[in-house]
Motif scaffolding. Structure first.
Motif, PDB file in Angstrom:
ATOM      1  N   PHE A   7       0.835  -1.198   0.000  1.00 53.97           N
ATOM      2  CA  PHE A   7       0.000   0.000   0.000  1.00 53.97           C
ATOM      3  C   PHE A   7       0.867   1.245   0.000  1.00 53.97           C
ATOM      4  O   PHE A   7       1.899   1.313   0.672  1.00 53.97           O
ATOM      5  CB  PHE A   7      -0.911   0.036   1.236  1.00 53.97           C
ATOM      6  N   ASP A  38      -4.933   6.256   0.040  1.00 52.57           N
ATOM      7  CA  ASP A  38      -4.427   4.897   0.223  1.00 52.57           C
ATOM      8  C   ASP A  38      -4.657   4.070  -1.036  1.00 52.57           C
ATOM      9  O   ASP A  38      -5.800   3.924  -1.485  1.00 52.57           O
ATOM     10  CB  ASP A  38      -5.146   4.221   1.401  1.00 52.57           C
ATOM     11  N   ARG A  45     -11.509   4.096   3.269  1.00 54.38           N
ATOM     12  CA  ARG A  45     -11.255   3.701   4.654  1.00 54.38           C
ATOM     13  C   ARG A  45     -12.308   2.718   5.143  1.00 54.38           C
ATOM     14  O   ARG A  45     -12.007   1.807   5.930  1.00 54.38           O
ATOM     15  CB  ARG A  45     -11.221   4.947   5.544  1.00 54.38           C
ATOM     16  N   ARG A  92     -11.379  -0.671   3.676  1.00 52.76           N
ATOM     17  CA  ARG A  92     -10.219  -1.257   4.353  1.00 52.76           C
ATOM     18  C   ARG A  92     -10.590  -1.792   5.737  1.00 52.76           C
ATOM     19  O   ARG A  92     -10.028  -2.779   6.199  1.00 52.76           O
ATOM     20  CB  ARG A  92      -9.096  -0.228   4.474  1.00 52.76           C
ATOM     21  N   TYR A 150     -13.121  -5.104   4.839  1.00 48.65           N
ATOM     22  CA  TYR A 150     -12.790  -5.760   3.570  1.00 48.65           C
ATOM     23  C   TYR A 150     -13.391  -7.164   3.434  1.00 48.65           C
ATOM     24  O   TYR A 150     -13.599  -7.655   2.330  1.00 48.65           O
ATOM     25  CB  TYR A 150     -11.271  -5.829   3.390  1.00 48.65           C
ATOM     26  N   GLN A 199     -11.416  -3.764  -3.161  1.00 52.40           N
ATOM     27  CA  GLN A 199     -11.641  -4.679  -2.047  1.00 52.40           C
ATOM     28  C   GLN A 199     -10.889  -5.999  -2.254  1.00 52.40           C
ATOM     29  O   GLN A 199     -10.304  -6.550  -1.317  1.00 52.40           O
ATOM     30  CB  GLN A 199     -13.136  -4.964  -1.893  1.00 52.40           C
ATOM     31  N   ILE A 234      -7.242  -5.684  -1.366  1.00 53.89           N
ATOM     32  CA  ILE A 234      -7.046  -5.631   0.083  1.00 53.89           C
ATOM     33  C   ILE A 234      -7.181  -7.025   0.688  1.00 53.89           C
ATOM     34  O   ILE A 234      -6.372  -7.445   1.520  1.00 53.89           O
ATOM     35  CB  ILE A 234      -8.054  -4.673   0.736  1.00 53.89           C
ATOM     36  N   GLN A 282      -4.071  -8.951   2.521  1.00 53.89           N
ATOM     37  CA  GLN A 282      -4.211  -9.354   3.921  1.00 53.89           C
ATOM     38  C   GLN A 282      -4.022 -10.859   4.063  1.00 53.89           C
ATOM     39  O   GLN A 282      -3.356 -11.339   4.996  1.00 53.89           O
ATOM     40  CB  GLN A 282      -5.581  -8.947   4.461  1.00 53.89           C
TER      41      GLN A 282
END
Length: 299
Positions: free
Chosen positions: A42, A77, A193, A196, A199, A235, A238, A242
């Motif tokens: 990121f 971001d 935000r 995130r 997600y 999405q 992210i 993750q």
């Protein structure tokens, strides 16, 4: 250019053994002696200047290449894939990064008596050639590393000057909107935000548009224009990043990680993971654990 040569010298002198240094608030120095593999990560709102070497960054469907004497602005971001493409032991990749401060930008906008009132279309990442005035401000800021007694007094002034130079540069529209609470960039950032933070959840575009305070059509159009991807694509990146972090750091099986980040099907998770990272989850984790992977650096 003499200014760029001095910036290179200052970065090289103060860089850490790990190729990075954080010596001032919001400032990072970066170095690589070899080209690197693409790294997913990121970018957060920041200004980055390349002093030597070159880098390539992919944001959605937009590809950016930038080298010595160029700077980039990241205005929100963004999930990215980036790697150094030009570096050697004799001429390492050297870069400077400064986090962009919305409060400083807002203050400068209030104090400015002229200009900076025209609204332009902000984009998530943009690259320009650094003007002499901007290089001069960065040079003077880096000189503070050799004069610790001057830091407390001069650092805030030079931070403001760099923000001011950016507000007068080619990427002024994006920088300006970072400091405005009601700008389109700020509206889209509110939705980002939310994504995130949630997600793993299923969402409706209508709900995201409400978070951003925009109509559905305007939200979708501006989100894609700014980030180079749709909200669902954002999405997905992210979720997968993750998942990759969990797989590397924890002893969890692929299926449970896929479920944890929001996938109902292990096969779909593995398929989309391979599409983004190039290999299936299991092979990717084995490969990554065998080599050191640096943190993705802005510039």
């Amino acid at each position: 250019m003499e200014q760029l040569a001095e910036i290179r010298s200052l970065i090289a002198r103060h860089i850490g053994t790990d190729g990075q240094a954080t010596l001032l608030p919001g400032v990072r120095l970066l170095c690589s002696t070899v080209p690197t593999e693409p790294i997913n990560g990121f970018y957060e709102p920041a200004f980055g200047l390349v002093a030597q070497g070159a880098k390539r960054t992919l944001v959605g469907n937009r590809l950016f290449e930038y080298g010595a004497g160029q700077y980039l602005i990241v205005s929100l971001d963004l999930p990215i894939a980036g790697h150094v493409i030009e570096a050697s032991a004799e001429q390492p990749y050297l870069a400077f990064r400064l986090s962009l401060n919305p409060s400083v930008i807002a203050s400068l906008l209030l104090e400015a008596t002229t200009g900076h009132q025209k609204n332009g279309e902000a984009i998530g990442l943009a690259v320009s050639v650094a003007p002499t005035e901007l290089l001069d401000a960065v040079t003077r800021l880096l000189r503070l590393l050799d004069k610790p007694d001057d830091l407390a007094v001069l650092w805030p002034m030079l931070e403001r000057e760099i923000h001011w130079r950016l507000l007068n540069g080619e990427q002024a529209s994006s920088v300006r909107q970072i400091g405005l609470a009601d700008s389109r960039l700020s509206q889209i950032n509110r939705a980002i935000r939310w994504i995130r933070a949630h997600y793993a959840e299923i969402f409706r575009i209508e709900d995201l548009a409400d978070v951003a305070g925009m109509s559905v059509s305007a939200f979708h159009r501006h989100f894609k224009a700014i980030t180079a991807m749709s909200p669902l694509q954002y999405q997905k990146q992210i979720r997968l990043q993750q998942a990759r972090a969990w797989l590397i750091a924890e002893s969890r099986d692929v299926a449970s990680v896929g479920f944890a980040v929001g996938y109902d099907s292990p096969s779909q998770f593995s398929r989309e993971y391979r599409r983004l990272f190039g290999v299936p989850p299991g092979k990717d984790v084995t490969r990554i654990r065998s080599i050191p992977i640096p943190e993705p650096a802005l510039a």
